[in-house]
Write a protein that holds these residues in place. Structure first.
Motif, PDB file in Angstrom:
ATOM      1  N   MET A   1       1.024  -1.268   0.015  1.00  0.00           N
ATOM      2  CA  MET A   1      -0.036   0.094  -0.092  1.00  0.00           C
ATOM      3  C   MET A   1       1.042   1.069   0.111  1.00  0.00           C
ATOM      4  N   ARG A   2       0.420   2.235  -0.873  1.00  0.00           N
ATOM      5  CA  ARG A   2       1.324   3.445  -0.912  1.00  0.00           C
ATOM      6  C   ARG A   2       1.330   4.295   0.499  1.00  0.00           C
ATOM      7  N   GLN A   3       2.245   4.770   0.902  1.00  0.00           N
ATOM      8  CA  GLN A   3       2.273   5.830   1.888  1.00  0.00           C
ATOM      9  C   GLN A   3       1.710   7.110   1.824  1.00  0.00           C
ATOM     10  N   GLY A   4       0.927   7.486   2.535  1.00  0.00           N
ATOM     11  CA  GLY A   4       0.302   8.976   2.660  1.00  0.00           C
ATOM     12  C   GLY A   4      -0.836   8.858   1.793  1.00  0.00           C
ATOM     13  N   GLN A   5      -1.556   7.566   1.596  1.00  0.00           N
ATOM     14  CA  GLN A   5      -2.661   7.577   0.750  1.00  0.00           C
ATOM     15  C   GLN A   5      -3.759   7.720   1.863  1.00  0.00           C
ATOM     16  N   GLY A   6      -4.674   8.429   1.347  1.00  0.00           N
ATOM     17  CA  GLY A   6      -5.741   8.712   2.461  1.00  0.00           C
ATOM     18  C   GLY A   6      -6.740   7.316   2.738  1.00  0.00           C
ATOM     19  N   ARG A   7      -7.353   7.305   3.753  1.00  0.00           N
ATOM     20  CA  ARG A   7      -8.115   6.108   4.236  1.00  0.00           C
ATOM     21  C   ARG A   7      -9.463   6.127   3.480  1.00  0.00           C
ATOM     22  N   GLY A   8      -9.805   4.713   3.263  1.00  0.00           N
ATOM     23  CA  GLY A   8     -11.227   4.735   2.695  1.00  0.00           C
ATOM     24  C   GLY A   8     -11.369   4.972   1.166  1.00  0.00           C
ATOM     25  N   PHE A   9     -12.548   5.127   0.753  1.00  0.00           N
ATOM     26  CA  PHE A   9     -13.036   5.226  -0.447  1.00  0.00           C
ATOM     27  C   PHE A   9     -13.512   6.468  -0.785  1.00  0.00           C
ATOM     28  N   SER A  10     -13.488   6.989  -1.838  1.00  0.00           N
ATOM     29  CA  SER A  10     -14.517   8.130  -2.302  1.00  0.00           C
ATOM     30  C   SER A  10     -15.803   7.442  -2.835  1.00  0.00           C
ATOM     31  N   GLU A  11     -16.821   8.581  -3.028  1.00  0.00           N
ATOM     32  CA  GLU A  11     -17.873   7.947  -3.578  1.00  0.00           C
ATOM     33  C   GLU A  11     -17.945   7.243  -4.931  1.00  0.00           C
ATOM     34  N   ALA A  12     -17.128   7.901  -5.746  1.00  0.00           N
ATOM     35  CA  ALA A  12     -16.823   7.526  -7.055  1.00  0.00           C
ATOM     36  C   ALA A  12     -16.066   6.196  -7.024  1.00  0.00           C
ATOM     37  N   GLU A  13     -15.101   6.154  -6.278  1.00  0.00           N
ATOM     38  CA  GLU A  13     -14.418   4.794  -6.057  1.00  0.00           C
ATOM     39  C   GLU A  13     -15.290   3.636  -5.608  1.00  0.00           C
ATOM     40  N   ARG A  14     -16.227   3.899  -4.572  1.00  0.00           N
ATOM     41  CA  ARG A  14     -17.109   2.935  -4.096  1.00  0.00           C
ATOM     42  C   ARG A  14     -18.068   2.497  -4.975  1.00  0.00           C
ATOM     43  N   THR A  15     -18.659   3.503  -5.803  1.00  0.00           N
ATOM     44  CA  THR A  15     -19.581   2.887  -7.047  1.00  0.00           C
ATOM     45  C   THR A  15     -18.586   2.068  -8.001  1.00  0.00           C
ATOM     46  N   GLU A  16     -17.374   2.400  -8.455  1.00  0.00           N
ATOM     47  CA  GLU A  16     -16.624   1.475  -9.347  1.00  0.00           C
ATOM     48  C   GLU A  16     -16.276   0.273  -8.534  1.00  0.00           C
ATOM     49  N   LEU A  17     -16.096   0.234  -7.293  1.00  0.00           N
ATOM     50  CA  LEU A  17     -15.760  -1.067  -6.851  1.00  0.00           C
ATOM     51  C   LEU A  17     -16.987  -2.164  -6.718  1.00  0.00           C
ATOM     52  N   TRP A  18     -18.088  -1.463  -6.451  1.00  0.00           N
ATOM     53  CA  TRP A  18     -19.255  -2.142  -6.719  1.00  0.00           C
ATOM     54  C   TRP A  18     -19.467  -2.664  -8.021  1.00  0.00           C
ATOM     55  N   ASP A  19     -19.333  -1.766  -8.943  1.00  0.00           N
ATOM     56  CA  ASP A  19     -19.504  -2.462 -10.431  1.00  0.00           C
ATOM     57  C   ASP A  19     -18.676  -3.461 -10.744  1.00  0.00           C
ATOM     58  N   ARG A  20     -17.408  -3.423 -10.315  1.00  0.00           N
ATOM     59  CA  ARG A  20     -16.575  -4.217 -10.596  1.00  0.00           C
ATOM     60  C   ARG A  20     -16.838  -5.777  -9.855  1.00  0.00           C
ATOM     61  N   TRP A  21     -17.461  -5.446  -8.495  1.00  0.00           N
ATOM     62  CA  TRP A  21     -17.551  -6.664  -7.916  1.00  0.00           C
ATOM     63  C   TRP A  21     -18.961  -7.295  -8.690  1.00  0.00           C
ATOM     64  N   GLN A  22     -19.900  -6.631  -9.319  1.00  0.00           N
ATOM     65  CA  GLN A  22     -20.911  -7.407  -9.715  1.00  0.00           C
ATOM     66  C   GLN A  22     -20.528  -8.185 -11.078  1.00  0.00           C
ATOM     67  N   ARG A  23     -19.579  -7.337 -11.506  1.00  0.00           N
ATOM     68  CA  ARG A  23     -19.028  -7.917 -12.802  1.00  0.00           C
ATOM     69  C   ARG A  23     -18.341  -9.353 -12.725  1.00  0.00           C
ATOM     70  N   GLY A  24     -18.142  -9.535 -11.363  1.00  0.00           N
ATOM     71  CA  GLY A  24     -17.494 -10.850 -10.918  1.00  0.00           C
ATOM     72  C   GLY A  24     -16.140 -10.792 -10.851  1.00  0.00           C
ATOM     73  N   GLU A  25     -15.361  -9.584 -10.880  1.00  0.00           N
ATOM     74  CA  GLU A  25     -13.994  -9.451 -10.662  1.00  0.00           C
ATOM     75  C   GLU A  25     -13.680  -9.932  -9.253  1.00  0.00           C
ATOM     76  N   PRO A  26     -12.359 -10.639  -9.192  1.00  0.00           N
ATOM     77  CA  PRO A  26     -11.876 -11.122  -7.796  1.00  0.00           C
ATOM     78  C   PRO A  26     -11.305 -10.054  -7.138  1.00  0.00           C
ATOM     79  N   LEU A  27     -11.153 -10.132  -5.684  1.00  0.00           N
ATOM     80  CA  LEU A  27     -10.991  -9.030  -4.843  1.00  0.00           C
ATOM     81  C   LEU A  27      -9.675  -8.679  -5.148  1.00  0.00           C
ATOM     82  N   LYS A  28      -8.709  -9.420  -5.629  1.00  0.00           N
ATOM     83  CA  LYS A  28      -7.164  -9.110  -5.919  1.00  0.00           C
ATOM     84  C   LYS A  28      -7.192  -8.122  -7.211  1.00  0.00           C
ATOM     85  N   ALA A  29      -8.146  -8.313  -8.169  1.00  0.00           N
ATOM     86  CA  ALA A  29      -8.102  -7.367  -9.241  1.00  0.00           C
ATOM     87  C   ALA A  29      -8.531  -5.927  -8.777  1.00  0.00           C
ATOM     88  N   ILE A  30      -9.664  -6.173  -8.205  1.00  0.00           N
ATOM     89  CA  ILE A  30     -10.216  -4.903  -7.823  1.00  0.00           C
ATOM     90  C   ILE A  30      -9.047  -4.176  -7.029  1.00  0.00           C
TER      91      ILE A  30
END
Length: 155
Positions: A1-30
């Motif tokens: 994990m990169r240093q200094g990176q903010g915690r959590g996910f932005s709203e846009a990132e969360r949306t993309e995360l769930w889109d990827r999850w629904q498409r069946g991408e594995p956790l590692k790929a996401i």
């Protein structure tokens, strides 16, 4: 994990995360797509059982940005909370509390009040005992002394 990176996910990132999850991408790929470990993806997905949570919505009872702007204009015109409430079709106490919790007559800003109201509405909230050490000590002292909550004798 990169240093200094903010915690959590932005709203846009969360949306993309769930889109990827629904498409069946594995956790590692996401995780690779976000530059985060798969465990951080897991901790976003697992609490919801792998089902995308419903988007947040405002209560139909809460003040809208348009109403808050009307309050702001009323303050600029030196109107009373009661007269502003009459125009909005709201209770005077609602308008007075809104002004009081957002800087008072001197510092009220509609857009800032709307943003803080949205932030205040987040769930779950921390309990009062977690946020207030003095209250926590009083409760602990009373519990150690076997003190019970008082009962109302009205009736």
């Amino acid at each position: 994990m990169r240093q200094g990176q903010g915690r959590g996910f932005s709203e846009a990132e969360r949306t993309e995360l769930w889109d990827r999850w629904q498409r069946g991408e594995p956790l590692k790929a996401i995780g690779r797509a976000f530059g985060k470990p798969s465990s951080s993806i897991y901790f976003q997905v697992a609490p919801h059982g792998g089902i995308r949570p419903a988007p947040r919505r405002r209560s139909r009872l809460s003040l809208t940005l348009v109403e808050r702007e009307e309050i702001s204009r009323g303050i600029a015109a030196a109107e009373t909370a009661r007269s502003m409430a009459r125009k909005l079709g709201r209770s005077p106490s609602t308008v007075a509390r809104e002004i009081g919790r957002n800087g008072g007559y001197d510092q009220y800003r509609a857009s800032q009040a709307d943003e803080t109201a949205w932030a205040r509405a987040r769930r779950p909230k921390r309990c009062k005992l977690a946020d207030n050490p003095q209250l926590r000590e009083v409760v602990a002292r009373k519990l150690r002394g076997n003190c019970r909550p008082s009962r109302s004798r009205a009736g």
